[in-house]
Enzyme design. Structure first.
Site, PDB file in Angstrom:
ATOM      1  N   HIS A 115       0.885  -1.162   0.089  1.00 59.72           N
ATOM      2  CA  HIS A 115      -0.102   0.160   0.035  1.00 59.72           C
ATOM      3  C   HIS A 115       0.809   1.158   0.069  1.00 59.72           C
ATOM      4  CE1 HIS A 115      -4.110  -1.619   1.420  1.00 59.72           C
ATOM      5  NE2 HIS A 115      -4.080  -1.230   0.304  1.00 59.72           N
ATOM      6  N   ASP A 117       0.835   4.239   1.113  1.00 63.56           N
ATOM      7  CA  ASP A 117       1.265   5.111   2.520  1.00 63.56           C
ATOM      8  C   ASP A 117       2.162   4.522   3.027  1.00 63.56           C
ATOM      9  OD1 ASP A 117      -1.335   3.059   2.830  1.00 63.56           O
ATOM     10  OD2 ASP A 117      -1.002   3.672   4.809  1.00 63.56           O
ATOM     11  N   HIS A 118       2.617   2.999   3.009  1.00 61.43           N
ATOM     12  CA  HIS A 118       3.658   2.441   3.574  1.00 61.43           C
ATOM     13  C   HIS A 118       5.061   2.789   2.862  1.00 61.43           C
ATOM     14  CE1 HIS A 118       1.392   0.539   6.837  1.00 61.43           C
ATOM     15  NE2 HIS A 118       0.586   0.986   6.080  1.00 61.43           N
ATOM     16  N   ASP A 234      -0.237  -3.873   8.562  1.00 56.76           N
ATOM     17  CA  ASP A 234      -1.653  -3.414   8.657  1.00 56.76           C
ATOM     18  C   ASP A 234      -2.279  -4.783   8.534  1.00 56.76           C
ATOM     19  OD1 ASP A 234      -0.833  -0.864   8.278  1.00 56.76           O
ATOM     20  OD2 ASP A 234      -1.902  -0.696   6.411  1.00 56.76           O
ATOM     21  N   HIS A 309      -0.686   3.599  13.802  1.00 57.26           N
ATOM     22  CA  HIS A 309      -1.281   3.580  12.459  1.00 57.26           C
ATOM     23  C   HIS A 309      -2.612   3.973  12.921  1.00 57.26           C
ATOM     24  CE1 HIS A 309      -2.950   2.287   8.632  1.00 57.26           C
ATOM     25  NE2 HIS A 309      -1.728   2.386   8.223  1.00 57.26           N
TER      26      HIS A 309
HETATM   27 ZN   LIG Z   1      -1.534   1.439   6.146  1.00 55.12          ZN
HETATM   28 ZN   LIG Z   2      -2.355  -1.081   4.092  1.00 50.77          ZN
END
Ligand SMILES: [Zn+2]
Ligand SMILES: [Zn+2]
Length: 360
Positions: A115, A117-118, A234, A309
Site C-alpha cells: 500500500h 502509504d507505507h 496492517d 497507524h
Molecule cells: Zn496502512
Molecule cells: Zn495497508
C-alpha cells in the site's frame, strides 16, 4: 499610598522595556539559539545514546488521512548498533532526522505490504541515506513480491535529480553508485509460517503473514539481546500475529477506532461526499479495533502493547486516549497510543523505558 505604587510601576516599565527589547532583537536571539541547537543537533545521535538492546523509534504513527502531527507509517528499530526501518510513509525521513536518527545509518527498509502509504516516504529516505551517509551503495529495500518494481520506478523518477546531486557536490560527497534503492523480494509464507529475512550479529528478523485482503501483507518479529518486538503491519485481527507475537516484550499493533471512524463516515455521507463515506466504511474490515488489538496482545502474552497507524486521524488532544481505553478492556498489561517522536527502549539488561524525543 503613592509611594507604594512607584516600585510596581517601575517593575512593569522594566518588564515592558525588556519585552520590547526582546521583540526588537528576536531575530538575533533566534539566530543565537540556532547556533547552539545546530551544533548540538549535528553531533546528537539517538542510537549512540541508547543502551545496548532493542529500541522502537516511532518515526510515523499516522495513516493516509491528513494529520499535521503524524507522519505516515514508519518504525525504526535500533538493535545493538544496527538500524532498520519498517515501512516508510510520507514524512518518515523528516521525522527520523528530527529524532536524531541519521538516515545514513539505516541498513535496510522492510515493507510490510505494498500500500502506497507505507512506501511514499521511501524516496526522500533513500536521498537522505545517500546524502548523509555518503553511501556507496543504494538503500536496501526488502519487501514482498513487487518491491523491486517500486524500487525501479522510484529510481527512474529520481534519475535526473541524482545526476544533479553528484554533479553539484562531487562524486566524493554523493557517490554515483549510492543513490536510490536496491530491492530484495521475498515470497510471503502461508498460514502462520515464518520466513527469516535477516540473521547476523545477534539480530534476527522474521516475517509472517497477516490479514489485509485484497493486499498481501506481513508482520515482523525482531529479536536481539534476549529482547523481542513484534510489528503487526496492517491487518485485521490475525491468529498468525497472535501466534508469532507469543511472549514478545512489545507488540506494536495498528488500530482503527470503529466509533471515531463512524463519525467520519457519517460526516462524509451527510455532506454529500458519498465516495469518501464509502472509503471510511471499507477500511473497517481490514484493520483492527483497539479492543481486538488488546485481545491479540492478551492471547500472545506480550509485555506491553503500543498502538500506532491510528485511524481515523486524531487532530484533537485526548482522542488517542480513547484507543488506549478501548484496548485496556481486553489487555491487562501496559497500553500506549504512540506519537511521532516516541521511543520505547528494551535494554538487554532488562526493563522497558518510554520517552519522547523530537528536536528542531
Ligand atoms: Zn496502512
Ligand atoms: Zn495497508
Amino acid at each position: 499610598m503613592a509611594r507604594k505604587i512607584w516600585p510596581w510601576l517601575a517593575g512593569i516599565a522594566l518588564i515592558a522595556a525588556l519585552g520590547a527589547g526582546a521583540y526588537f532583537y528576536r531575530g538575533e536571539i533566534a539566530t543565537r539559539i540556532l547556533q547552539r541547537a545546530a551544533a548540538q543537533g549535528m553531533s546528537d545521535s539517538l542510537s549512540a545514546q541508547l543502551p545496548d538492546g532493542l529500541h522502537a523509534v516511532f518515526c510515523g504513527t499516522g495513516s493516509p488521512l491528513p494529520d499535521r502531527t503524524r507522519a505516515g507509517p514508519c518504525l525504526a528499530v535500533v538493535a545493538g548498533e544496527r538500524v532498520f526501518v519498517f515501512d516508510a510513509g510520507e514524512g518518515a525521513a523528516e521525522t527520523l532526522a528530527l529524532m536524531g536518527v541519521n538516515a545514513g545509518d539505516v541498513e535496510a527498509v522492510y515493507l510490510s505490504h505494498l500500500h502506497s502509504d507505507h512506501f511514499d516516504g521511501l524516496a526522500p529516505l533513500a536521498l537522505q541515506h545517500w546524502a548523509t551517509g555518503t553511501s556507496q551503495t543504494p538503500l536496501q529495500l526488502v519487501g514482498p513480491t513487487g518491491a523491486a518494481r517500486i524500487a525501479a520506478g522510484l529510481n527512474e523518477a529520481y534519475a535526473i535529480d541524482s545526476g544533479y546531486r553528484t554533479n553539484h557536490h562531487g562524486p566524493e560527497i554523493m557517490p554515483p553508485t549510492g543513490g536510490g534503492l536496491v530491492a530484495r523480494e521475498f515470497e510471503i509464507p502461508q498460514g502462520s509460517a515464518t520466513i527469516v529475512l535477516h540473521e547476523a550479529d545477534g539480530v534476527r528478523i522474521t516475517a509472517f503473514p497477516v490479514i489485509h485482503a485484497p493486499t498481501e501483507a506481513v508482520g515482523f518479529r525482531i529479536e536481539y539481546g534476549g529482547r523481542s518486538i513484534v510489528i503487526s503491519g496492517d491487518t485485521s485481527r490475525s491468529d498468525s500475529l497472535a501466534l508469532n507475537a507469543r511472549g514478545a516484550d512489545l507488540l506494536i499493533h495498528e488500530a482503527i477506532s470503529p466509533r471515531l471512524n463512524a463519525i467520519m463516515e457519517s460526516a462524509a455521507q451527510s455532506s454529500g461526499r458519498t465516495n469518501v463515506g464509502v472509503i471510511f466504511h471499507d477500511i473497517l474490515d481490514y484493520h483492527t479495533s483497539p479492543q481486538d488489538a488488546g485481545a491479540v496482545a492478551q492471547e500472545a502474552g506480550v509485555g506491553a502493547l503500543a498502538l500506532t497507524h491510528l485511524l481515523p486521524q486524531t487532530p484533537i488532544p485526548g482522542l488517542s486516549s480513547t484507543f488506549e481505553r478501548d484496548a485496556r478492556t481486553t489487555f491487562d498489561g501496559p497500553v500506549w497510543a504512540m506519537r511521532d517522536g516516541d521511543v520505547i527502549s528494551l535494554p538487554s539488561a532488562g526493563g522497558i523505558n518510554r520517552f519522547h524525543r523530537l528536536r528542531f
